[in-house]
Design a protein around this motif. Sequence first.
Motif, PDB file in Angstrom:
ATOM      1  N   SER A   1       0.865  -1.192   0.000  1.00 59.50           N
ATOM      2  CA  SER A   1       0.000   0.000   0.000  1.00 59.50           C
ATOM      3  C   SER A   1       0.889   1.225   0.000  1.00 59.50           C
ATOM      4  O   SER A   1       1.719   1.396   0.905  1.00 59.50           O
ATOM      5  N   LEU A   2       0.689   2.098  -1.005  1.00 58.89           N
ATOM      6  CA  LEU A   2       1.659   3.161  -1.254  1.00 58.89           C
ATOM      7  C   LEU A   2       1.013   4.546  -1.205  1.00 58.89           C
ATOM      8  O   LEU A   2       0.074   4.841  -1.936  1.00 58.89           O
ATOM      9  N   SER A   3       1.547   5.382  -0.325  1.00 59.84           N
ATOM     10  CA  SER A   3       1.145   6.788  -0.279  1.00 59.84           C
ATOM     11  C   SER A   3       2.369   7.625   0.058  1.00 59.84           C
ATOM     12  O   SER A   3       3.388   7.096   0.518  1.00 59.84           O
ATOM     13  N   VAL A   4       2.277   8.931  -0.159  1.00 62.09           N
ATOM     14  CA  VAL A   4       3.362   9.853   0.172  1.00 62.09           C
ATOM     15  C   VAL A   4       2.755  11.139   0.733  1.00 62.09           C
ATOM     16  O   VAL A   4       1.544  11.337   0.691  1.00 62.09           O
ATOM     17  N   ARG A   5       3.630  12.028   1.244  1.00 61.21           N
ATOM     18  CA  ARG A   5       3.144  13.252   1.870  1.00 61.21           C
ATOM     19  C   ARG A   5       3.100  14.438   0.916  1.00 61.21           C
ATOM     20  O   ARG A   5       2.350  15.386   1.139  1.00 61.21           O
ATOM     21  N   GLU A   6       3.926  14.408  -0.143  1.00 58.88           N
ATOM     22  CA  GLU A   6       4.004  15.547  -1.056  1.00 58.88           C
ATOM     23  C   GLU A   6       3.897  15.121  -2.508  1.00 58.88           C
ATOM     24  O   GLU A   6       4.262  13.984  -2.857  1.00 58.88           O
ATOM     25  N   GLU A   7       3.421  16.041  -3.333  1.00 60.64           N
ATOM     26  CA  GLU A   7       3.337  15.782  -4.773  1.00 60.64           C
ATOM     27  C   GLU A   7       4.713  15.467  -5.357  1.00 60.64           C
ATOM     28  O   GLU A   7       4.833  14.655  -6.275  1.00 60.64           O
TER      29      GLU A   7
ATOM     30  N   ALA B   1      -6.036  -0.344   3.129  1.00 60.27           N
ATOM     31  CA  ALA B   1      -4.746  -0.985   3.388  1.00 60.27           C
ATOM     32  C   ALA B   1      -4.840  -1.998   4.529  1.00 60.27           C
ATOM     33  O   ALA B   1      -4.184  -3.045   4.496  1.00 60.27           O
ATOM     34  N   LEU B   2      -5.659  -1.690   5.525  1.00 64.15           N
ATOM     35  CA  LEU B   2      -5.797  -2.550   6.706  1.00 64.15           C
ATOM     36  C   LEU B   2      -6.942  -3.557   6.569  1.00 64.15           C
ATOM     37  O   LEU B   2      -7.179  -4.348   7.480  1.00 64.15           O
ATOM     38  N   HIS B   3      -7.645  -3.502   5.436  1.00 64.86           N
ATOM     39  CA  HIS B   3      -8.789  -4.379   5.178  1.00 64.86           C
ATOM     40  C   HIS B   3      -9.857  -4.242   6.263  1.00 64.86           C
ATOM     41  O   HIS B   3     -10.352  -5.230   6.814  1.00 64.86           O
ATOM     42  N   ILE B   4     -10.165  -2.981   6.571  1.00 65.60           N
ATOM     43  CA  ILE B   4     -11.211  -2.677   7.549  1.00 65.60           C
ATOM     44  C   ILE B   4     -12.465  -2.263   6.792  1.00 65.60           C
ATOM     45  O   ILE B   4     -12.422  -1.375   5.949  1.00 65.60           O
ATOM     46  N   GLU B   5     -13.578  -2.882   7.117  1.00 68.41           N
ATOM     47  CA  GLU B   5     -14.818  -2.600   6.393  1.00 68.41           C
ATOM     48  C   GLU B   5     -15.476  -1.302   6.837  1.00 68.41           C
ATOM     49  O   GLU B   5     -15.942  -0.510   6.034  1.00 68.41           O
ATOM     50  N   ASP B   6     -15.537  -1.094   8.134  1.00 69.04           N
ATOM     51  CA  ASP B   6     -16.242   0.082   8.659  1.00 69.04           C
ATOM     52  C   ASP B   6     -15.293   0.904   9.515  1.00 69.04           C
ATOM     53  O   ASP B   6     -14.558   0.363  10.340  1.00 69.04           O
ATOM     54  N   ILE B   7     -15.370   2.213   9.352  1.00 67.97           N
ATOM     55  CA  ILE B   7     -14.548   3.135  10.144  1.00 67.97           C
ATOM     56  C   ILE B   7     -15.426   3.892  11.126  1.00 67.97           C
ATOM     57  O   ILE B   7     -16.449   4.453  10.744  1.00 67.97           O
ATOM     58  N   ILE B   8     -15.028   3.866  12.379  1.00 66.53           N
ATOM     59  CA  ILE B   8     -15.637   4.749  13.367  1.00 66.53           C
ATOM     60  C   ILE B   8     -14.483   5.520  13.980  1.00 66.53           C
ATOM     61  O   ILE B   8     -13.706   5.003  14.765  1.00 66.53           O
TER      62      ILE B   8
END
Length: 379
Positions: free
Chosen positions: A178-184, A368-375
């Motif tokens: 799972s890939l993300s970054v902080r800046e363009e 990324a964490l395979h979580i279905e619902d977020i609270i």
Amino acid sequence: MANNVGIVTICDYQNYGNRLQNYAAQEVMKSLGCQVNTIVNVQKIGDQNKGNKNFGELSLIWMNIKNKLWYEMNKTKVIKSRNERIKAFENFTNEHIIETDFTLKDTDFNHAQLNKYDYFLVGSDQVWNPNYRYGSPIDFLRFAPKEKRIAYAPSFGVSSISDEFVENYRKWILEMESLSVREEAGAQIIKDLTGRSAVVLVDPTLMLSKEKWLSLSKKAKNKPSKKYLLTYFLGVKTKELKKIIKKIALENDLEVVNLADIEDLKTYSADPAEFIDYINSSSVFLTDSFHGAVFSILLEKPFIVFNRNGNIPSMNSRIDMLLSTFKLLSRKWERINKNVDIFNVNFQHIPSILEFERKKALNYLRKALHIEDIILHED
């Protein structure tokens, strides 16, 4: 059953932004129902400012001479203050950040200790800065199976990767599940190296509310009783910059408080919780720091951003992107035209931007964490 998540980040017990982003990442994971701790890691540390050509060489030499002379004259006090500062940061960490009782090293991956984790999350901060971390495999979670690797808004801190690191960076980024970054700029580096697209997410500190940060803060023991101008500069504080600070303070009848400045010994040992209080109680905040700008936005305090002297340009571009995202480029010093502009800041549009960015980050983490619902909840 809750996911067990291990955070991998820089373990820097002298840097406000580092400690606070570590805490924020932990709290975001907890809000998603995860069990989480930070994996203590030890790596070679380099110079983030390597190759700097931004500041006059003769000026740097002269300032270094002056600093050395001042240090020799105040050596005993400086050593005492530095030790107090490190201790204060360690105490903050022990109180607010759950760390492992084992240490991860480049050449020592204890898989028995690591197998209990369902996922590993690397970020935020400049964990992928090759000048600072030398391209450590720890920062790319090489010790873990690919499916357990999550990059959460890591920063490169540079606009390009030198040839010596390209091969490893390409390989290791391609292996990140799972890939993300902080800046363009970081997303562009990844695109150029691997062809992959990385989602750009805000720093974890921006994921927590103003109320949450204020609940963490504590009254700074050396905070002035009168109104004050606060500074926090990580780059060289030039003669010209000192004149600007003095002028603003005099024109507005403000005392000057300098954070993380060894020459201001009474505030040098302030811990990260006091850092928040100092900003929140200030009349105006002057900084060249990314996280300095972040907390100004979160706490809705008048602030001015200066380009960092003695540093590579990409350090300044990180803050420019932050200000652009939150439509606050007017807070750059070169755009301040008169005294009233210093205190006249419109924050009304910030909540909607924060809501959008927070939802984007939470959706990324949920996937990324395979979580279905977020609270999302905050203690």
